[in-house]
Design a protein around this motif. Structure first.
Motif, mmCIF file in Angstrom:
data_model
loop_
_atom_site.group_PDB
_atom_site.id
_atom_site.type_symbol
_atom_site.label_atom_id
_atom_site.label_comp_id
_atom_site.label_asym_id
_atom_site.label_seq_id
_atom_site.Cartn_x
_atom_site.Cartn_y
_atom_site.Cartn_z
ATOM 1 N N GLY B 18 54.275 -104.500 107.046
ATOM 2 C CA GLY B 18 54.194 -103.301 106.216
ATOM 3 C C GLY B 18 52.868 -102.588 106.403
ATOM 4 N N GLY B 21 52.672 -101.043 109.815
ATOM 5 C CA GLY B 21 53.513 -99.850 109.832
ATOM 6 C C GLY B 21 52.815 -98.671 109.194
ATOM 7 N N LEU B 22 52.138 -98.939 108.080
ATOM 8 C CA LEU B 22 51.434 -97.865 107.380
ATOM 9 C C LEU B 22 50.300 -97.313 108.253
ATOM 10 C CD1 LEU B 22 52.029 -96.744 104.587
ATOM 11 C CD2 LEU B 22 50.094 -98.040 103.723
ATOM 12 N N PHE B 24 50.277 -97.343 111.485
ATOM 13 C CA PHE B 24 50.941 -96.549 112.524
ATOM 14 C C PHE B 24 51.264 -95.147 112.004
ATOM 15 C CE2 PHE B 24 54.980 -95.017 114.262
ATOM 16 C CZ PHE B 24 54.697 -94.986 115.611
ATOM 17 N N LEU B 25 51.813 -95.104 110.770
ATOM 18 C CA LEU B 25 52.139 -93.803 110.185
ATOM 19 C C LEU B 25 50.884 -92.963 110.030
ATOM 20 C CD1 LEU B 25 54.816 -94.565 107.444
ATOM 21 C CD2 LEU B 25 55.141 -93.705 109.753
ATOM 22 N N GLY B 26 49.781 -93.614 109.716
ATOM 23 C CA GLY B 26 48.545 -92.874 109.528
ATOM 24 C C GLY B 26 47.983 -92.360 110.848
ATOM 25 N N LEU B 27 47.853 -93.265 111.836
ATOM 26 C CA LEU B 27 47.170 -92.899 113.075
ATOM 27 C C LEU B 27 48.059 -92.101 114.011
ATOM 28 C CD1 LEU B 27 45.192 -96.148 113.916
ATOM 29 C CD2 LEU B 27 44.482 -94.115 112.644
ATOM 30 N N ARG B 28 49.216 -92.649 114.290
ATOM 31 C CA ARG B 28 50.039 -92.091 115.352
ATOM 32 C C ARG B 28 50.852 -90.901 114.843
ATOM 33 N NH1 ARG B 28 50.598 -92.965 121.042
ATOM 34 N NH2 ARG B 28 51.932 -91.146 121.363
ATOM 35 N N VAL B 29 51.339 -90.991 113.583
ATOM 36 C CA VAL B 29 52.246 -89.960 113.094
ATOM 37 C C VAL B 29 51.508 -88.828 112.405
ATOM 38 C CG1 VAL B 29 54.188 -89.499 111.571
ATOM 39 C CG2 VAL B 29 54.156 -91.579 112.913
ATOM 40 N N SER B 30 50.535 -89.168 111.531
ATOM 41 C CA SER B 30 49.856 -88.042 110.878
ATOM 42 C C SER B 30 48.545 -87.697 111.556
ATOM 43 C CB SER B 30 49.637 -88.299 109.391
ATOM 44 O OG SER B 30 49.763 -89.624 109.046
ATOM 45 N N GLY B 31 48.199 -88.416 112.629
ATOM 46 C CA GLY B 31 47.061 -88.015 113.419
ATOM 47 C C GLY B 31 45.716 -88.189 112.740
ATOM 48 N N LEU B 32 45.627 -89.142 111.818
ATOM 49 C CA LEU B 32 44.307 -89.461 111.268
ATOM 50 C C LEU B 32 43.550 -90.203 112.347
ATOM 51 C CD1 LEU B 32 45.113 -90.870 107.723
ATOM 52 C CD2 LEU B 32 44.485 -88.566 108.351
#
Lengths: 267, 154, 285
Positions: B18, B21-22, B24-32
């Protein structure tokens, strides 16, 4: 004829009133139940009970949630591509897949799957414990079943569903990548960069997580309460299990609208 | 006891997944980005019409993203839109005072963003300064109206 | 445990009854279940409460255990009014009681050993080795030491009830409530249970309260009997005096006659009128 008609309608009004009172009463009972069972001092023993439930509601729901997420991501990419390509905007595929998953589909679909997979099992399990007098005997031994049986399940549900939702999103975005980039030939760089340009961590990922947390509380609450409050017969258990799935699905979809209106309605 | 150990391990793995995954969502998906948030400085610009510009829109220079739109509100002194941008601090003191800001559109239907282009004045803009020379968004309806009225005049 | 370290307020063995029930009224919806019940359950004896099924015998046990609250009247256990106690005091009182449920009510997620160990783990801080010894001792006394690793699903009904009995006496309670201990048992396990209840009650100086409608078995272990019907105590006395009781309600029950004050027929219209009457849909008025 008249008096009997009058009698009949009076009886109907009475029944309606009673039904209303019953509903309010059971809502009150459910609220008190949630408060009594979820609030408490964590203990070592409680932690291991919680761990066990995390295994049942979380780890064992992982497979169905991930597989569904993969397929939903793939379908989103396929459908989105056919529409976007008409506008020459297929580079925005990543953005579309990611935003629909993060804001909407992952929290909602994961919650619906969770209600069907884990919620119904929780209801049946607690109902069976009630029907076989395990809850009563626990009370007679001097242990509060709200703390021992209900609380670990509630907390496991609260934690597990948001994690499952994250998994759903990640796998869905990957599924969208597989279809969009590997199969339909969208340029890989624009898939990710469009996504990164449009997805905001706080407002998209964060709000999705808040949604998922709200759904987790509602679904687990309904499931556990239906199990605890059912009529302890085999028919009662099967009815309560059905009610769990129906009520939680309706609650998730209804709440989703309200939350979406609050979170994204202003945009 | 052994069964409970594997179960604990499974649950631990589940929670870890989990968190990963979070991330990944932060770095790869929202580009932080993991690096500490880059130092920024703020500039303001007033536009007569911002069209469809939104907070968090890109600010570019020669097509390179150099910052983001922080906030947009109505300036009641001039009744135009005041846009606050935060730019890479590397540009602080590097932009001339006659830098222009224009609201551009990516493609026909794409998002709107701000494009900056430098001028030749010797004085430089500092944190909190205002860009004077601005160019509003192109609003399609206005363009059509102009076109129609010029046709009518001819 | 409690016998070894008497708590404050723990009255010494006297002639006062362990449980006193005074003028107990209880109703469910519009259905009166008890209409003024008085009972005295003496210490250290086996008392049986008997009555036809549906008279609320299990409800009575729940009232005694404080899980239900009566409409009127009170239940005193060792001088404490069960329904006036705080939640904490009630749970403390329950530690001194054991209850054997009709279905056994073993925790399905724990094995036999852990089921018996459950009350010990919850209420004591004994080291693991001592818990093991105590559990094996209790299991030995019900003859199921060899079944400790089985899960409740693998037990027969009689074995489950014996494990439940071992669990009920795990904390060495002063009072054990038996809810229909003989229901649905084959003759052998019935005999085993009768033996066990009798022997354990004597050996542990338990106050036992047996709720049952199995006359033969109950008469053989009870020191004193209460017969309830229609929400009231119909008769009480030792097995001998009840056997000799001439009250038709008592003798119908004790001797198992099919018809009597408790009618064979559910209330209905007269038979010939029903048969000759006009045809009409069932259930219509």
């Amino acid at each position: 004829m008249m008096p009997s008609l009058l009698n009949k309608s009076t009886a109907q009004v009475t029944r309606l009133g009673r039904k209303g009172c019953d509903t309010v009463e059971s809502l009150g009972r459910a609220g008190a139940f949630l408060l009594q069972s979820s609030v408490g001092v964590p203990s070592r023993e409680g932690f291991s009970l919680w761990l066990r439930q995390m295994h049942f509601v979380g780890v064992l729901s992982l497979a169905i949630v991930l597989v569904s997420g993969l397929f939903i991501g793939m379908v989103l990419a396929l459908q989105g591509y056919t529409i976007l390509v008409d506008f020459g905007a297929e580079q925005a595929l990543g953005q579309m897949v990611a935003l629909s998953l993060l804001r909407e589909l992952a929290p909602v679909v994961a919650a619906l799957l969770f209600a069907g997979r884990a919620g119904s099992a929780l209801t049946a399990e607690i109902g069976l414990m009630k029907a076989t007098e395990q809850l009563t005997s626990m009370e007679m031994i001097g242990v509060d079943p709200l703390k021992r049986v209900v609380a670990p399940r509630l907390w496991a549900g609260f934690v597990a569903l948001p994690i499952l939702t994250v998994g759903f999103s990640v796998v869905g975005i990957w599924g969208g990548y597989l279809v969009g980039v590997e199969w339909l030939g969208v340029f890989e760089g624009s898939y990710w960069s469009n996504m990164q340009a449009s997805v905001a961590f706080a407002s998209d990922v964060g709000n999705g997580m808040i949604k998922s947390l709200v759904f987790a509380v509602v679904v687990t609450w309904i499931a556990v309460f239906q199990g605890y409050d059912l009529v302890p017969t085999s028919e009662g258990i099967s009815r309560a299990t059905t009610r769990t799935v129906v009520y939680s699905s309706l609650a998730v979809l209804g709440l989703d609208f309200v939350l979406t209106a609050v979170m994204f309605g202003g945009l | 006891m052994k069964r409970s150990k594997t179960m604990e391990f499974g649950v631990g793995l589940f929670m870890l997944a989990g968190i990963v995954g979070l991330v990944f969502l932060g770095l790869r998906v929202s580009g932080l980005s993991l690096s500490t948030p880059t130092q920024t400085f703020q500039l303001e610009a007033n536009f007569a019409n911002i069209g469809g510009l939104k907070p968090r829109a890109r600010v570019t220079m020669a097509g390179v993203t150099v910052g983001r739109v922080e906030s947009i509100d109505l300036d009641t002194d001039w009744y135009d839109a005041r846009v606050v941008m935060s730019l890479d601090s590397g540009l602080e003191g590097e932009l001339s005072q006659d830098t222009t800001a224009a609201i551009l559109t990516a493609g026909l239907l794409g998002e709107q963003y701000i494009g900056l282009s430098v001028g030749g004045a010797p004085e430089m803009l500092a944190d909190g300064d205002t860009i004077r020379d601005t160019q509003s968004a192109l609003v399609l309806e206005e363009l059509i109206q102009q076109f129609v009225s010029s046709m009518a005049n001819n | 445990m409690h016998a070894a370290c008497p708590k404050e307020g723990y009255a010494p063995m006297t002639d006062t009854p362990f449980i006193e029930i005074e003028d107990l009224h209880f109703s469910r919806g519009e259905h009166d279940i008890f209409r003024g019940i008085d009972m005295r359950i003496p210490r250290g004896q086996v008392t049986a409460i008997m009555g036809p099924s549906g008279t609320g015998k299990t409800t009575l046990l729940k009232l005694i255990g404080g899980q239900l609250t009566p409409d009127r009247g009170r239940v005193l256990i060792d001088g404490q009014d069960v329904h006036r106690l705080s939640r904490k005091a009630l749970f403390a009182l329950r530690k001194r009681m054991g209850m054997l449920f009709q279905s056994g009510a073993l925790f399905s997620d724990l094995n036999v050993f852990e089921n018996v160990a459950f009350p010990l783990r919850v209420h004591t801080d004994l080291p693991e080795a001592m818990i093991r010894d105590l559990v094996l001792l209790k299991l030995q006394s019900v003859g199921l030491r060899g079944a400790r690793a089985l899960s409740p699903a693998e037990l027969s009904g009689g074995m489950a009830r014996r494990v439940a009995l071992a669990r009920a006496i795990a904390l060495d309670p002063e009072l054990v409530l038996f809810d229909e201990p003989f229901v649905g048992q084959d003759p052998i396990s019935m005999g085993v249970l009768v033996q066990l209840i009798k022997r354990l009650s004597e050996a542990l100086r338990l106050t036992s309260l047996v709720v049952s409608h199995d006359i033969k078995e109950t008469l053989s272990i009870a020191d004193y009997l209460y017969l309830i019907a229609d929400g009231q105590v119909v008769a009480h006395g030792t097995p001998q005096t009840l056997d000799a009781n001439q009250d038709p309600r008592v003798s119908q029950f004790i001797h198992g006659e099919p018809d009597g004050p408790v009618p064979f027929h559910y209330p209905a219209d007269e038979f010939y009128r029903d048969m000759l009457g006009p045809a009409r849909p069932q259930g219509a008025k």
